[in-house]
Design a protein around this motif. Structure first.
Motif, PDB file in Angstrom:
ATOM      1  N   ALA A  36      39.964  50.233  25.864  1.00 24.42           N
ATOM      2  CA  ALA A  36      39.328  51.193  24.897  1.00 24.42           C
ATOM      3  C   ALA A  36      38.204  50.619  23.998  1.00 24.42           C
ATOM      4  O   ALA A  36      37.393  51.512  23.760  1.00 24.42           O
ATOM      5  CB  ALA A  36      40.647  51.832  24.225  1.00 24.42           C
ATOM      6  N   ALA A  37      38.234  49.296  23.691  1.00 23.43           N
ATOM      7  CA  ALA A  37      37.334  48.806  22.852  1.00 23.43           C
ATOM      8  C   ALA A  37      36.041  48.581  23.596  1.00 23.43           C
ATOM      9  O   ALA A  37      35.006  48.438  22.886  1.00 23.43           O
ATOM     10  CB  ALA A  37      37.956  47.698  22.167  1.00 23.43           C
ATOM     11  N   LEU A  38      35.934  48.499  24.943  1.00 22.91           N
ATOM     12  CA  LEU A  38      34.981  47.904  25.631  1.00 22.91           C
ATOM     13  C   LEU A  38      33.553  48.732  25.471  1.00 22.91           C
ATOM     14  O   LEU A  38      32.759  47.981  25.157  1.00 22.91           O
ATOM     15  CB  LEU A  38      35.176  47.881  27.247  1.00 22.91           C
ATOM     16  N   PRO A  39      33.791  50.128  25.485  1.00 18.92           N
ATOM     17  CA  PRO A  39      32.606  50.699  25.377  1.00 18.92           C
ATOM     18  C   PRO A  39      31.729  50.534  24.018  1.00 18.92           C
ATOM     19  O   PRO A  39      30.462  50.489  24.035  1.00 18.92           O
ATOM     20  CB  PRO A  39      32.866  52.434  25.339  1.00 18.92           C
ATOM     21  N   ASP A  40      32.449  49.984  23.066  1.00 18.46           N
ATOM     22  CA  ASP A  40      31.804  49.983  21.425  1.00 18.46           C
ATOM     23  C   ASP A  40      30.933  48.564  21.714  1.00 18.46           C
ATOM     24  O   ASP A  40      30.286  48.490  20.862  1.00 18.46           O
ATOM     25  CB  ASP A  40      32.875  49.943  20.424  1.00 18.46           C
ATOM     26  N   MET A  41      31.449  47.640  23.034  1.00 16.62           N
ATOM     27  CA  MET A  41      30.920  46.430  22.783  1.00 16.62           C
ATOM     28  C   MET A  41      29.505  46.398  23.634  1.00 16.62           C
ATOM     29  O   MET A  41      28.872  45.233  23.761  1.00 16.62           O
ATOM     30  CB  MET A  41      32.025  45.793  23.419  1.00 16.62           C
ATOM     31  N   ILE A  42      29.269  47.469  24.287  1.00 17.60           N
ATOM     32  CA  ILE A  42      28.106  47.610  25.011  1.00 17.60           C
ATOM     33  C   ILE A  42      26.894  47.885  24.073  1.00 17.60           C
ATOM     34  O   ILE A  42      26.952  49.100  23.420  1.00 17.60           O
ATOM     35  CB  ILE A  42      28.254  48.617  26.037  1.00 17.60           C
ATOM     36  N   PRO A  43      25.939  47.002  23.958  1.00 17.98           N
ATOM     37  CA  PRO A  43      24.880  47.371  23.007  1.00 17.98           C
ATOM     38  C   PRO A  43      23.886  48.485  23.670  1.00 17.98           C
ATOM     39  O   PRO A  43      23.848  48.873  24.809  1.00 17.98           O
ATOM     40  CB  PRO A  43      23.995  46.095  23.208  1.00 17.98           C
ATOM     41  N   ALA A  97      20.859  58.845  26.804  1.00 13.35           N
ATOM     42  CA  ALA A  97      20.558  57.727  27.620  1.00 13.35           C
ATOM     43  C   ALA A  97      21.745  56.670  27.493  1.00 13.35           C
ATOM     44  O   ALA A  97      22.114  56.062  28.218  1.00 13.35           O
ATOM     45  CB  ALA A  97      19.096  57.156  27.438  1.00 13.35           C
ATOM     46  N   ASN A  98      21.906  56.338  26.114  1.00 16.12           N
ATOM     47  CA  ASN A  98      22.814  55.239  25.797  1.00 16.12           C
ATOM     48  C   ASN A  98      24.437  55.677  26.312  1.00 16.12           C
ATOM     49  O   ASN A  98      24.934  54.823  26.745  1.00 16.12           O
ATOM     50  CB  ASN A  98      23.051  55.094  24.156  1.00 16.12           C
ATOM     51  N   GLU A  99      24.535  56.852  26.153  1.00 18.22           N
ATOM     52  CA  GLU A  99      26.026  57.412  26.552  1.00 18.22           C
ATOM     53  C   GLU A  99      26.067  57.307  28.234  1.00 18.22           C
ATOM     54  O   GLU A  99      27.036  56.787  28.803  1.00 18.22           O
ATOM     55  CB  GLU A  99      26.299  58.752  26.302  1.00 18.22           C
ATOM     56  N   HIS A 100      24.934  57.507  29.009  1.00 19.56           N
ATOM     57  CA  HIS A 100      25.027  57.518  30.374  1.00 19.56           C
ATOM     58  C   HIS A 100      25.128  56.094  30.719  1.00 19.56           C
ATOM     59  O   HIS A 100      25.529  55.656  31.777  1.00 19.56           O
ATOM     60  CB  HIS A 100      23.717  58.104  30.740  1.00 19.56           C
ATOM     61  N   HIS A 101      24.406  55.045  30.057  1.00 19.72           N
ATOM     62  CA  HIS A 101      24.453  53.612  30.136  1.00 19.72           C
ATOM     63  C   HIS A 101      25.763  53.312  29.811  1.00 19.72           C
ATOM     64  O   HIS A 101      26.339  52.321  30.821  1.00 19.72           O
ATOM     65  CB  HIS A 101      23.448  52.731  29.256  1.00 19.72           C
ATOM     66  N   LYS A 102      26.431  53.532  29.062  1.00 17.74           N
ATOM     67  CA  LYS A 102      27.980  52.908  28.881  1.00 17.74           C
ATOM     68  C   LYS A 102      28.837  53.505  29.755  1.00 17.74           C
ATOM     69  O   LYS A 102      29.669  52.647  30.387  1.00 17.74           O
ATOM     70  CB  LYS A 102      28.400  53.477  27.374  1.00 17.74           C
ATOM     71  N   VAL A 103      28.753  54.741  30.251  1.00 16.34           N
ATOM     72  CA  VAL A 103      29.364  55.166  31.293  1.00 16.34           C
ATOM     73  C   VAL A 103      29.254  54.512  32.509  1.00 16.34           C
ATOM     74  O   VAL A 103      30.057  54.085  33.403  1.00 16.34           O
ATOM     75  CB  VAL A 103      29.229  56.779  31.530  1.00 16.34           C
ATOM     76  N   ALA A 104      27.957  54.340  33.021  1.00 18.38           N
ATOM     77  CA  ALA A 104      27.478  53.496  34.250  1.00 18.38           C
ATOM     78  C   ALA A 104      28.264  51.854  34.138  1.00 18.38           C
ATOM     79  O   ALA A 104      28.679  51.363  34.975  1.00 18.38           O
ATOM     80  CB  ALA A 104      26.082  53.560  34.349  1.00 18.38           C
ATOM     81  N   VAL A 105      28.063  51.295  32.872  1.00 16.84           N
ATOM     82  CA  VAL A 105      28.460  49.759  32.856  1.00 16.84           C
ATOM     83  C   VAL A 105      30.020  49.931  33.005  1.00 16.84           C
ATOM     84  O   VAL A 105      30.578  49.186  33.696  1.00 16.84           O
ATOM     85  CB  VAL A 105      28.254  49.263  31.614  1.00 16.84           C
ATOM     86  N   MET A 106      30.693  50.807  32.290  1.00 15.89           N
ATOM     87  CA  MET A 106      32.406  50.820  32.538  1.00 15.89           C
ATOM     88  C   MET A 106      32.708  51.341  34.021  1.00 15.89           C
ATOM     89  O   MET A 106      33.703  50.676  34.463  1.00 15.89           O
ATOM     90  CB  MET A 106      32.737  52.202  31.455  1.00 15.89           C
ATOM     91  N   ALA A 107      31.720  52.122  34.496  1.00 16.85           N
ATOM     92  CA  ALA A 107      32.185  52.434  36.019  1.00 16.85           C
ATOM     93  C   ALA A 107      31.949  51.201  36.982  1.00 16.85           C
ATOM     94  O   ALA A 107      32.789  50.950  37.665  1.00 16.85           O
ATOM     95  CB  ALA A 107      31.399  53.542  36.642  1.00 16.85           C
ATOM     96  N   ALA A 108      30.952  50.248  36.657  1.00 17.17           N
ATOM     97  CA  ALA A 108      30.754  49.310  37.204  1.00 17.17           C
ATOM     98  C   ALA A 108      32.114  48.260  37.193  1.00 17.17           C
ATOM     99  O   ALA A 108      32.294  47.420  37.804  1.00 17.17           O
ATOM    100  CB  ALA A 108      29.583  48.523  36.825  1.00 17.17           C
ATOM    101  N   LEU A 109      32.731  48.298  35.945  1.00 24.80           N
ATOM    102  CA  LEU A 109      33.699  47.484  35.680  1.00 24.80           C
ATOM    103  C   LEU A 109      35.027  48.093  36.292  1.00 24.80           C
ATOM    104  O   LEU A 109      36.059  47.667  36.197  1.00 24.80           O
ATOM    105  CB  LEU A 109      33.936  47.367  34.157  1.00 24.80           C
ATOM    106  N   GLY A 110      34.887  49.338  37.059  1.00 24.93           N
ATOM    107  CA  GLY A 110      36.084  50.065  37.582  1.00 24.93           C
ATOM    108  C   GLY A 110      36.897  50.845  36.533  1.00 24.93           C
ATOM    109  O   GLY A 110      38.050  50.976  36.780  1.00 24.93           O
ATOM    110  N   VAL A 111      36.360  51.109  35.390  1.00 20.81           N
ATOM    111  CA  VAL A 111      37.073  52.054  34.116  1.00 20.81           C
ATOM    112  C   VAL A 111      36.292  53.143  34.171  1.00 20.81           C
ATOM    113  O   VAL A 111      35.042  53.376  34.038  1.00 20.81           O
ATOM    114  CB  VAL A 111      36.923  51.260  33.004  1.00 20.81           C
ATOM    115  N   SER A 112      37.109  54.283  34.313  1.00 22.05           N
ATOM    116  CA  SER A 112      36.312  55.803  34.193  1.00 22.05           C
ATOM    117  C   SER A 112      37.050  56.275  32.980  1.00 22.05           C
ATOM    118  O   SER A 112      38.231  55.891  32.648  1.00 22.05           O
ATOM    119  CB  SER A 112      36.741  56.681  35.373  1.00 22.05           C
ATOM    120  N   SER A 113      36.381  57.334  32.242  1.00 23.32           N
ATOM    121  CA  SER A 113      36.942  57.863  31.032  1.00 23.32           C
ATOM    122  C   SER A 113      37.819  59.054  31.214  1.00 23.32           C
ATOM    123  O   SER A 113      37.868  59.528  32.375  1.00 23.32           O
ATOM    124  CB  SER A 113      35.642  58.219  30.155  1.00 23.32           C
TER     125      SER A 113
END
Length: 113
Positions: A36-43, A97-113
């Motif tokens: 849950a804390a990971l998205p806030d750690m993505i710059p 763009a930042n939101e799209h980027h965070k979702v893409a990074v989380m998806a790469a980690l296998g985590v979906s919202s």
């Protein structure tokens, strides 16, 4: 850096959890707190003019429309591009763009919202 942030999250969450539930969190609850804390750690993306590098040969491009009333936001990757819409302001385009980027990074980690 990421490890330090996770440690801070874990300490704060453990203390809050223990105060609220009067027991220690299970490993699954701890893992859920980390995820849950990971998205806030993505710059946020760093914009250079109308573009922001997303890494791996991908970038975001924000172009003002001819009318000046909106911006076209596009995600460009190695084999193509994807329109992310027409935000009204540059700030809205950057936020999208930042939101799209965070979702893409989380998806790469296998985590979906």
């Amino acid at each position: 850096m990421m490890r330090d942030k996770i440690v801070k999250v874990m300490i704060a969450r453990d203390n809050a959890f223990h105060m609220a539930h009067r027991r220690q969190a299970t490993n699954l609850e701890k893992a859920s707190a980390i995820v849950a804390a990971l998205p806030d750690m993505i710059p946020d993306l760093v914009w250079t003019g109308p573009c922001a590098d997303a890494g791996n040969g991908c970038y975001y491009q924000m172009l003002e429309s001819q009318s000046g009333r909106s911006f076209q936001l596009t995600f460009i990757f190695r084999n193509g591009s994807h329109s992310l819409g027409y935000p009204k302001t540059a700030d809205h385009a950057k936020a999208a763009a930042n939101e799209h980027h965070k979702v893409a990074v989380m998806a790469a980690l296998g985590v979906s919202s």
